[in-house]
Design a protein around this motif. Structure first.
Motif, PDB file in Angstrom:
ATOM      1  N   ASN A 196      48.326 -10.775  -4.870  1.00 11.21           N
ATOM      2  CA  ASN A 196      47.049 -10.737  -5.587  1.00 11.21           C
ATOM      3  C   ASN A 196      46.393 -12.105  -5.682  1.00 11.21           C
ATOM      4  O   ASN A 196      45.175 -12.230  -5.598  1.00 11.21           O
ATOM      5  N   HIS A 197      47.219 -13.124  -5.852  1.00 11.97           N
ATOM      6  CA  HIS A 197      46.690 -14.481  -5.866  1.00 11.97           C
ATOM      7  C   HIS A 197      45.914 -14.770  -4.572  1.00 11.97           C
ATOM      8  O   HIS A 197      44.824 -15.369  -4.614  1.00 11.97           O
ATOM      9  N   MET A 198      46.445 -14.319  -3.454  1.00 11.00           N
ATOM     10  CA  MET A 198      45.771 -14.556  -2.172  1.00 11.00           C
ATOM     11  C   MET A 198      44.600 -13.584  -1.973  1.00 11.00           C
ATOM     12  O   MET A 198      43.532 -13.998  -1.505  1.00 11.00           O
ATOM     13  N   PHE A 199      44.812 -12.325  -2.319  1.00 12.15           N
ATOM     14  CA  PHE A 199      43.720 -11.349  -2.167  1.00 12.15           C
ATOM     15  C   PHE A 199      42.471 -11.810  -2.918  1.00 12.15           C
ATOM     16  O   PHE A 199      41.345 -11.610  -2.462  1.00 12.15           O
ATOM     17  N   THR A 200      42.694 -12.425  -4.070  1.00 11.70           N
ATOM     18  CA  THR A 200      41.571 -12.886  -4.879  1.00 11.70           C
ATOM     19  C   THR A 200      40.718 -13.897  -4.107  1.00 11.70           C
ATOM     20  O   THR A 200      39.503 -13.977  -4.284  1.00 11.70           O
ATOM     21  N   GLN A 201      41.357 -14.641  -3.221  1.00 12.48           N
ATOM     22  CA  GLN A 201      40.608 -15.629  -2.433  1.00 12.48           C
ATOM     23  C   GLN A 201      39.975 -15.038  -1.181  1.00 12.48           C
ATOM     24  O   GLN A 201      39.026 -15.590  -0.641  1.00 12.48           O
ATOM     25  N   TRP A 202      40.527 -13.935  -0.713  1.00 13.71           N
ATOM     26  CA  TRP A 202      40.041 -13.378   0.554  1.00 13.71           C
ATOM     27  C   TRP A 202      39.004 -12.272   0.361  1.00 13.71           C
ATOM     28  O   TRP A 202      38.245 -11.965   1.275  1.00 13.71           O
ATOM     29  N   ILE A 203      39.055 -11.641  -0.787  1.00 15.71           N
ATOM     30  CA  ILE A 203      38.162 -10.505  -1.003  1.00 15.71           C
ATOM     31  C   ILE A 203      36.916 -10.963  -1.747  1.00 15.71           C
ATOM     32  O   ILE A 203      37.012 -11.546  -2.829  1.00 15.71           O
ATOM     33  N   HIS A 204      35.769 -10.714  -1.138  1.00 16.09           N
ATOM     34  CA  HIS A 204      34.520 -11.089  -1.786  1.00 16.09           C
ATOM     35  C   HIS A 204      33.633  -9.869  -2.000  1.00 16.09           C
ATOM     36  O   HIS A 204      33.181  -9.623  -3.103  1.00 16.09           O
ATOM     37  N   SER A 205      33.426  -9.113  -0.918  1.00 20.53           N
ATOM     38  CA  SER A 205      32.508  -7.987  -1.037  1.00 20.53           C
ATOM     39  C   SER A 205      33.193  -6.705  -0.576  1.00 20.53           C
ATOM     40  O   SER A 205      34.302  -6.735  -0.045  1.00 20.53           O
ATOM     41  N   TYR A 206      32.511  -5.591  -0.802  1.00 22.01           N
ATOM     42  CA  TYR A 206      33.044  -4.289  -0.363  1.00 22.01           C
ATOM     43  C   TYR A 206      33.314  -4.269   1.134  1.00 22.01           C
ATOM     44  O   TYR A 206      34.115  -3.480   1.610  1.00 22.01           O
ATOM     45  N   ARG A 207      32.652  -5.166   1.864  1.00 24.58           N
ATOM     46  CA  ARG A 207      32.875  -5.203   3.316  1.00 24.58           C
ATOM     47  C   ARG A 207      34.262  -5.729   3.662  1.00 24.58           C
ATOM     48  O   ARG A 207      34.744  -5.545   4.765  1.00 24.58           O
ATOM     49  N   ASP A 208      34.882  -6.434   2.714  1.00 24.99           N
ATOM     50  CA  ASP A 208      36.228  -6.957   2.956  1.00 24.99           C
ATOM     51  C   ASP A 208      37.301  -5.905   2.681  1.00 24.99           C
ATOM     52  O   ASP A 208      38.497  -6.183   2.826  1.00 24.99           O
ATOM     53  N   LEU A 209      36.888  -4.725   2.263  1.00 30.56           N
ATOM     54  CA  LEU A 209      37.829  -3.663   1.896  1.00 30.56           C
ATOM     55  C   LEU A 209      37.744  -2.500   2.875  1.00 30.56           C
ATOM     56  O   LEU A 209      36.692  -2.280   3.467  1.00 30.56           O
ATOM     57  N   PRO A 210      38.799  -1.707   3.081  1.00 27.52           N
ATOM     58  CA  PRO A 210      40.127  -1.950   2.517  1.00 27.52           C
ATOM     59  C   PRO A 210      40.816  -3.117   3.220  1.00 27.52           C
ATOM     60  O   PRO A 210      40.546  -3.389   4.385  1.00 27.52           O
ATOM     61  N   LEU A 211      41.698  -3.769   2.492  1.00 29.91           N
ATOM     62  CA  LEU A 211      42.533  -4.840   3.040  1.00 29.91           C
ATOM     63  C   LEU A 211      43.955  -4.284   3.059  1.00 29.91           C
ATOM     64  O   LEU A 211      44.488  -3.920   2.015  1.00 29.91           O
ATOM     65  N   MET A 212      44.533  -4.176   4.242  1.00 26.77           N
ATOM     66  CA  MET A 212      45.795  -3.439   4.374  1.00 26.77           C
ATOM     67  C   MET A 212      46.825  -4.234   5.160  1.00 26.77           C
ATOM     68  O   MET A 212      46.728  -4.338   6.375  1.00 26.77           O
ATOM     69  N   VAL A 213      47.813  -4.767   4.469  1.00 26.93           N
ATOM     70  CA  VAL A 213      48.808  -5.606   5.142  1.00 26.93           C
ATOM     71  C   VAL A 213      50.234  -5.171   4.807  1.00 26.93           C
ATOM     72  O   VAL A 213      50.466  -4.399   3.883  1.00 26.93           O
ATOM     73  N   ASN A 214      51.141  -5.697   5.581  1.00 22.29           N
ATOM     74  CA  ASN A 214      52.563  -5.402   5.409  1.00 22.29           C
ATOM     75  C   ASN A 214      53.355  -6.653   5.755  1.00 22.29           C
ATOM     76  O   ASN A 214      52.939  -7.442   6.591  1.00 22.29           O
ATOM     77  N   GLN A 215      54.516  -6.832   5.110  1.00 24.16           N
ATOM     78  CA  GLN A 215      55.414  -7.873   5.597  1.00 24.16           C
ATOM     79  C   GLN A 215      56.849  -7.375   5.629  1.00 24.16           C
ATOM     80  O   GLN A 215      57.259  -6.572   4.810  1.00 24.16           O
ATOM     81  N   TRP A 216      57.578  -7.829   6.639  1.00 27.17           N
ATOM     82  CA  TRP A 216      59.023  -7.616   6.740  1.00 27.17           C
ATOM     83  C   TRP A 216      59.658  -8.876   6.194  1.00 27.17           C
ATOM     84  O   TRP A 216      59.419  -9.961   6.726  1.00 27.17           O
ATOM     85  N   ALA A 217      60.463  -8.755   5.151  1.00 29.09           N
ATOM     86  CA  ALA A 217      60.931  -9.953   4.473  1.00 29.09           C
ATOM     87  C   ALA A 217      62.234  -9.703   3.720  1.00 29.09           C
ATOM     88  O   ALA A 217      62.690  -8.575   3.592  1.00 29.09           O
ATOM     89  N   ASN A 218      62.813 -10.800   3.251  1.00 24.62           N
ATOM     90  CA  ASN A 218      63.959 -10.706   2.347  1.00 24.62           C
ATOM     91  C   ASN A 218      63.473 -10.794   0.903  1.00 24.62           C
ATOM     92  O   ASN A 218      62.463 -11.451   0.622  1.00 24.62           O
ATOM     93  N   VAL A 219      64.160 -10.121  -0.005  1.00 29.76           N
ATOM     94  CA  VAL A 219      63.831 -10.208  -1.425  1.00 29.76           C
ATOM     95  C   VAL A 219      65.118 -10.374  -2.223  1.00 29.76           C
ATOM     96  O   VAL A 219      66.191  -9.999  -1.767  1.00 29.76           O
TER      97      VAL A 219
END
Lengths: 563, 563
Positions: A196-219
């Motif tokens: 969300n911290h990053m989405f807040t910087q990348w999303i400005h207008s409705y044209r930036d949506l939907p934003l759909m990502v995935n990561q393969w990672a360790n947790v």
């Protein structure tokens, strides 16, 4: 393998969570023996190591990938047989599970309590899961990317229920580059906050949506009771994160992803999961709704095998993730997140395995067919190995993942048991008489003894390929069918709390109308050990009355003990 | 994009390493602005976000994978053009690099100092690297697996030079599950120690060797001066680890892997790296020998782009990793480790990029061809989009990664610049006249203006596919050729220290005979800023005299300033 026992046994509680357990400590070894066996020789089922010879004349890429997935050109260092090398499932399901993981060389304990080393054969199963899902994610418009694993502690505190859910199980980095840090860093337990911290910087207008990502990672989650694959301090997963302009779109996405998981479970892993919605009590910390797939293991306990969350605006409000809509108004985005982890490998082991070991559905098996040549004289050997090589080539060319075990250190019987332990769906036996008759014996892993064998299967390439492909499909559907019957014969419809108690006491799942309170749900847990696994999507018709409160109920819920 | 500057600038040193840098802090923003631009609109080159529409009618798997790799159905939120949106390379190479990363949407800063978010387009380049190497690793007999990332602190101390090399840059977990840990845990900076701990349990006899594994994982090093991709607190890599019965086998393996890296760099990334051996001073902490590939960047600084270590018996002695040889004797194993990381993505940017942005070699480009339709009237539009759709289908079917940019919010000129910024090797322009003539214009990214354009290329499928494939190969070899000429014209053969100083002062690499001491090597570093990058495998014939000591020298060394 009687020495192998669960790390979550009462004794393990004596260990401080902070003590890395080294196998060089004889005291600790008593408390928590190594999955890979002790240092001494002769422990049945321990054997060799996952290694492959460096082939100078490297095979073609495709063939080599399959070959590497085998994980082992097994060169056993123990002369004992494989017979009876695991605790029978019926005697001690837990011990059986750990024995299979050790004997099939799926995983081993790491030096730090609760951590796990995923060995090549176990990792190849995870790769099969990844390969399938990764394509599905991209097909449905998601891009892979990578978020850092270190999250400022303050981020975790921003979403109230999230911090409540996760703060007890955080690993914290407090020292970096030799200096005490001003703010502690959380080793990601999940990534909603940093996303969300990053989405807040990348999303400005409705044209930036939907934003759909995935990561393969360790947790990392600091779990107190661990169990290989099922619950470990660190695990591997994929986590999808999406942001949408409307609640409806987010809901549709959350449902789409649980559908993808459901299809994967049924069609690839042959596990008849029950998809549904979690109760409020069991909902993810920070979500409005959690969808889940619940799988019945061989001991009839439930395994939550994948989840998809409709996060609503909880994180977007906490992190100010807004967009300007088509009317120029600032709005908070609607979000989802969804995940499947290495826990699923544990689900595959526990859903299909038997006393002979692992049993892999052909579609996710790193090796689908093992060929065991049988000979006595040198003359016989040459003919048999020739035939085996040509069969191997024929099957490889047909896209079947095949492995030849022509090592001379083991008897055919030992090999049969070993590859059964590894769960290979089909075995092809080739002896001197088979060479003469231009035929082979094909044995199914899922049907023991004579009924599972096809004798006199022609070596003629197209007919052999046909036969093998058909049998692999047979096994795939047979595993699903068997698991489905098992599941259905172990779910009891209940219409009173007494009936629920009875069903749970018998080790079964209970399904009944439910509209009672969170407190009553927790009471059921306390008194029976069972929780609401889900309100299944598949609901019976007609009027229902809550078996606990007697009030009218919209839905049935499924209760079960779980991992 | 003048606001974008390096985090490794002197100002960044004022920041405590422990301070997560939030963009909401106006003071900090001055010191270290966001790669993704500020919150306001209109900054040239900032634009939209990496998002793709959720396609309901999901395309076929293969096509979708390529589509997802694009990372962006760009919906720009800024109306400014792309012209001149990055600092010219010649003005400030560093600023240019950061501008390209931001404008091509490759990465962004994470909230914790020195961390990096790899955005979909940047990650797709990493996936291309993974896909290629993963096959090569398996072909050469390695299996993927996974080791836990938490390592007991005591492990790091076991190998003397290893602890000396790594202890200054460790991140330490000291709190888990709310409790202070008894032993601090190291977040893996590399895995030799934990690998050896496990190998010691798995290796018993010579039959267990060679043991050859690899993992794709994240690693953490508390670097003080960071730079996206090139040096970050956390990065992604693969680390191979092998154990062998003899020194010779280990040496052969170490060399085989540096060969694989070299071939990858040349053939896929079009980077003419120089493979060679590191000096003692520059050898990996814990290795007997380190092999490296050294790449020349656009500013002529060297980038160590991959390394392969012959570890000898250093770790096996520290961890007691022994095997029983064929004569029944206990022996320590001989080991290697080797790695390539996300740093390589930085190498690709800096080796090929120009003032228009990124320039990707076709073999690793997530999108190889972008099609830009051009129309004015609605009538024209229908015809053009029809033609474009059929061209797209033809190229896709031929296995070419193709993207159509038919968005209506941008002019063709803007799109040209945008996709040039993203480094797409080929652009196909289709206008109304092209539709009439059944032909298209094909533009190369690597040759600006008219000389890079093929006019009147026939739309006839087989001839178009032929043309595109040939051009992609042309670009691939042209990038390699150009980088090779650039490299060779910037390496100076020196025969005195004076000549070396002169060459380094001019920003070039110096190559000369070297057999002087470690102390003299460090003196060169102090006085010129250059280090020995490697003793290249490719050595001139004949007698050589060390340019520093005057003694006879077996080899020439290459000196350069480096990242």
């Amino acid at each position: 393998m009687g020495a192998l026992r669960l790390p979550s046994s009462p004794l393990s509680l004596l260990l401080s969570p902070s003590t890395p357990i080294l196998r060089s400590s004889p005291t600790l070894r008593l408390l928590r023996p190594s999955l890979s066996g002790g240092g001494g020789g002769g422990a049945p089922g321990r054997g060799g190591v996952s290694a492959r010879s460096l082939t100078k004349d490297a095979a073609a890429a495709a063939a080599a990938a399959a070959a590497a997935a085998e994980g082992a050109d097994r060169k056993p260092s123990s002369s004992s047989g494989y017979e009876g090398s695991v605790t029978p499932r019926s005697v001690d399901f837990n011990a059986w599970y750990l024995d299979v993981i050790a004997s099939a060389e799926l995983a081993d304990y790491g030096p730090v309590r609760g951590t796990m080393v995923i060995r090549p054969y176990g990792y190849a199963i995870w790769e099969a899961i990844q390969d399938f899902l990764n394509v599905k994610f991209k097909e449905t418009g998601h891009s892979n990317m990578y978020f850092p694993q270190f999250i400022p502690y303050s981020f975790i505190e921003k979403e109230a229920s999230h911090v409540e859910g996760f703060s007890p199980e955080l690993a914290l980095v407090t020292i970096g580059g030799g200096k005490e840090l001003e703010e502690k860093l959380v080793v990601r337990p999940t990534s909603e906050t940093i996303v969300n911290h990053m989405f807040t910087q990348w999303i400005h207008s409705y044209r930036d949506l939907p934003l759909m990502v995935n990561q393969w990672a360790n947790v990392t989650r600091w779990e107190m009771r661990t169990k290989p694959f099922v619950r470990t301090l660190e695990f591997l997963w994929q986590e999808g994160h999406t942001a949408h302009a409307t609640l409806e779109e987010a809901e549709e996405e959350a449902l789409q992803m649980i559908d993808i998981y459901t299809n994967f479970a049924y069609e690839q892993a042959a596990i008849p999961v029950i998809p549904g919605r979690k109760s409020r009590v069991e909902t993810f910390a920070g979500a409005n709704r959690t969808y889940t797939i619940e799988a019945m293991m061989g001991d009839r306990k439930a395994l939550q095998a994948g989840t998809s969350h409709n996060l609503g605006q909880n994180f977007s409000r906490a992190f100010g993730t807004q967009f300007t809509d088509e009317n120029g108004q600032r709005q908070y985005v609607w979000q989802t997140s969804w995940a499947i982890s290495t826990r699923f490998v544990g689900g595959i082991i526990m859903a299909h395995g038997d006393d002979a070991g692992l049993m892999l559905p052909p579609r996710i098996a790193p090796i689908q067919v093992v060929i065991v040549p049988i000979w006595k004289t040198a003359d016989e050997k040459a003919g048999v190995l020739d035939a085996v090589a040509s069969i191997q080539q024929v099957l490889k060319t047909a896209g079947i993942k095949v492995k030849v075990d022509d090592s001379e250190q083991r008897t055919p019987g030992w090999k049969f048991n070993f590859w059964e332990m590894k769960g290979i769906p089909l075995r092809i036996e080739v002896g001197p008489r088979d060479v003469t008759n231009r035929s082979v014996v094909v044995s199914r892993r899922d049907i023991p003894g004579k009924p599972g064998k096809d004798f006199g299967v022609s070596m003629e390439p197209s007919s052999l390929v046909d036969h093998v492909k058909r049998r692999l499909e047979d096994i795939q559907s047979s595993l699903l069918q068997r698991a489905t019957s098992f599941r259905d014969s172990n779910i009891v419809d209940v219409s009173s709390y007494g009936e629920l108690k009875e069903a749970i006491a018998e080790g079964k799942w209970a399904r009944g109308p439910w509209s009672a309170s969170d407190a009553e749900e927790l009471k059921v847990k306390e008194e029976t050990g069972a929780t609401i696994r889900c309100f299944p999507f598949d609901q019976p018709e007609g009027h229902k009355k809550c078996f606990m409160s007697g009030n009218s109920a919209d839905e049935v819920a499924i209760f079960a003990k779980s991992y």
